[in-house]
Motif scaffolding. Sequence first.
Motif, PDB file in Angstrom:
ATOM      1  N   ALA A 156       0.832  -1.198   0.000  1.00  0.00           N
ATOM      2  CA  ALA A 156       0.000   0.000   0.000  1.00  0.00           C
ATOM      3  C   ALA A 156       0.871   1.254   0.000  1.00  0.00           C
ATOM      4  O   ALA A 156       0.815   2.061   0.936  1.00  0.00           O
ATOM      5  CB  ALA A 156      -0.944   0.003   1.197  1.00  0.00           C
ATOM      6  N   GLY A 174      -3.573  -1.778  -4.725  1.00  0.00           N
ATOM      7  CA  GLY A 174      -3.436  -1.595  -3.294  1.00  0.00           C
ATOM      8  C   GLY A 174      -2.805  -0.297  -2.856  1.00  0.00           C
ATOM      9  O   GLY A 174      -2.740  -0.012  -1.656  1.00  0.00           O
ATOM     10  N   ARG A 197      -2.299   3.666  -2.108  1.00  0.00           N
ATOM     11  CA  ARG A 197      -3.120   4.814  -1.708  1.00  0.00           C
ATOM     12  C   ARG A 197      -2.714   5.991  -2.571  1.00  0.00           C
ATOM     13  O   ARG A 197      -1.573   6.462  -2.502  1.00  0.00           O
ATOM     14  CB  ARG A 197      -2.911   5.115  -0.234  1.00  0.00           C
TER      15      ARG A 197
END
Length: 413
Positions: free
Chosen positions: A221, A254, A256
């Motif tokens: 992430a 995944g 951000r």
Amino acid sequence: MLSLLDLRARIDAGTLTPHGAVGLAREAIAARDDAVRAFACLDPRPAVAQEGPLAGIAVGIKDIIDTADLPTGMGSPIYAGWRPKADAPVVARLRRLGAVPLAKTTTTPFAFLDPTATRNPRHSGHSPGGSSAGSAAAVGAGMLPLALGTQTGGSVIRPAAFCGVVGVKPSFRLLPTVGVKCYSWALDTLGLFAARVGDAARALALLAERPGIDLVADTGAPRIGVVVPDFCDEAEADALAALQRAARAAERAGARVHDLSLAPLFGEAFACHPVIQDYEARQALAWEYAHHREALPPLLRAALDAAQDVGTDAYDAARRTAHRARRSLKDVFGEGDVDVILTLSAPGAAPEGLASTGDSRFNRLWTLMGVPCVTVPVETTGGGLPLGVQVIARFGDDGRALAAARLIERAVG
């Protein structure tokens, strides 16, 4: 394209020898370079090491980088046939790793803007970019698994994007520029071209003697800030669409992802790049300008003419602005909820014709900041021309830039 990791896996498995791997490159060059014209010269009888992590890997060396066994012509008749007595340290390192510096790749004269005869391997009527034209085109045409280039403005990232390959401009001075013809000592950065992000990560880790560069784990992430600089002229619609496609693909994988704006200071720094470059170029090329001005190509000659008027006060002020921007960029990564920046590699696809190497406006700030940059191919235009995006990390965090680039590469397929 020839993949460094694939070739090495076959060699390690015993299904290919180092001589055989170099032979594949030589066969590809014989078949394709008449159309692409990526090479200034080739080694007709290269020594092929049997041991080393890069044994069997044929490498192209941009023709401003010294090689003891091949001429270094700087892309200029002034240095035609010039033979250095020693390899540049980066070339010596390649040899110690077992690699084969097989060819010198074309460069624009003294790595400025006047084009070479090299053609884009994806579309011969379009530019391959510059100044590292031959290195990008040789990898893009599948003739070499690895090539070295340099970047002072956008001379690695831009041609890599135009030719549909991975390009890496590492953190400033991660690789030594000793034995490389200087244009601007505050900006010149050695970089490399490869077929895939994993190939580039392995090569950079080995060249820099920093295995961690190739071992940064995918975080799952990463925080990605998408930047479209408002201090640059607008990009073409295809390039902006490619950037959004990469951002959405990273998000699905995944990451951000959010939009990120840069403070006005970075626009000021962007405007300082040519001041620093020109002031240093007039000193770095003082001998050539004084003794061979008429042999310089027109764009470089005009640039050096104008550079004679760049004074030390302007240069020192530009350096101070650049320093403030570098300190502020640390805060962008430290406080801006950002692991890497995702931005444009170029204003669009490779321009039609061979009269221009394209525009480096989306590269110059990041070169000035000294931070690691990786360009990743994302898609092609309707006319079959590649489009790439650029991943940027904080200074010294080359492994993170490559890990995020690898995530995007996988996500876009």
